[in-house]
Design an enzyme around this catalytic site. Structure first.
Site, short mmCIF file in Angstrom:
data_model
loop_
_atom_site.label_atom_id
_atom_site.label_comp_id
_atom_site.label_asym_id
_atom_site.label_seq_id
_atom_site.Cartn_x
_atom_site.Cartn_y
_atom_site.Cartn_z
N LYS A 86 0.85 -1.20 0.00
CA LYS A 86 0.00 0.00 0.00
C LYS A 86 0.88 1.24 0.00
CE LYS A 86 -4.28 0.26 2.36
NZ LYS A 86 -4.94 0.20 3.67
C1 E4P Z 1 -8.26 0.40 3.85
O1 E4P Z 1 -7.50 0.12 2.94
C2 E4P Z 1 -8.25 1.72 4.52
O2 E4P Z 1 -7.01 1.97 5.10
C3 E4P Z 1 -9.36 1.79 5.54
O3 E4P Z 1 -10.55 1.31 4.94
C4 E4P Z 1 -9.56 3.18 6.11
O4 E4P Z 1 -10.73 3.18 6.88
P1 E4P Z 1 -11.10 4.37 7.91
O5 E4P Z 1 -11.42 5.59 7.13
O6 E4P Z 1 -12.27 3.84 8.67
O7 E4P Z 1 -9.87 4.56 8.78
#
Ligand code: E4P
Length: 228
Positions: A86
């Site tokens: 990521k």
């Molecule tokens: C996933 O890849 C993201 O990091 C995650 O869904 C972020 O979610 P949040 O906005 O609830 O922190």
């Protein structure tokens, strides 16, 4: 639409795998921080998750220059063949996405809040883009509309990048993302569990069980009358 679990909690992942509905996992530093007391290192937790679920597992880079991101991405990708790296979308991130993707490492571009960011990531070779729908909703924009725009754009130009709807907050988000053609939604465990729930299902099961017990009792009393 495939479903990933958005968590670093191994027990949640085991349950979703047992249900047969966990196609992959996404993690991030915030999710790791929630379990880090019991998790060992981030690498150990990601490798543990890779042993539970047979699918892509996103692990996030935290470096802030392109060179450092590339080095970190190579390291993270070496943890397990299913690991997807990521990388947040900014100038350093875009360069890293381009270099890392060219080296054959799958990238999930994170913190996407506009269609243009998604287009840049896709053109740079990212395997996935993750629009954060809940955080957009939080500031009065429509996250699902962004997912729809990105899906349509990628489709129109036959770009192979897949859309992971992220920052999903509730079950209506899931249905809406499926309706607009998101390839994947990554869900907190409580959202996945809520998808199972309906009060009429619970009521229906209770009624069927009560009727079954009544039918059994009637059969027993019928058999006793014949025996007498
Ligand atoms: C996933 O890849 C993201 O990091 C995650 O869904 C972020 O979610 P949040 O906005 O609830 O922190």
């Amino acid at each position: 639409m495939r479903l990933y679990l958005d968590t670093a909690d191994s027990d949640e992942i085991r349950q979703a795998v047992a249900w047969g509905v966990c196609d992959g996992v996404t993690t991030n530093p915030s999710l790791f921080a929630k379990v880090s007391g019991s998790a060992g290192s981030y690498k150990e937790r990601v490798q543990e998750i890779a042993g539970i679920v047979d699918g892509p597992i996103s692990a996030e880079c935290v470096s802030r220059t392109a060179d450092a991101l590339v080095e970190e991405a190579r390291e993270i990708a070496s943890w397990h063949p299913n690991v997807v790296v990521k990388i947040p979308i900014d100038a350093a991130g875009l360069e890293a996405i381009s270099r890392v993707s060219a080296a054959g490492i799958q990238v999930n571009t994170t913190l996407i809040f506009s269609a243009n960011q998604a287009l840049l990531a896709a053109n740079a070779g990212a395997a996935y883009v993750s629009p954060f729908i809940g955080r957009l909703d939080d500031i009065g924009q429509d996250g699902v509309t962004l997912v729809a725009e990105i899906v349509e754009m990628l489709d129109r130009y036959h770009l192979p990048t897949q859309v992971i709807a992220a920052s999903v907050r509730h079950t209506q988000h899931v249905t809406a993302c499926a309706s607009v053609g998101a390839h994947i939604a990554t869900l907190p465990f409580p959202v996945l569990a809520s998808m199972l729930q309906h009060p009429l299902t619970d009521k229906g099961i209770a009624t069927f069980l009560a009727d079954w017990d009544r039918a059994q009792a009637q059969q027993r009393s019928g058999a006793e009358s014949v025996a007498r």
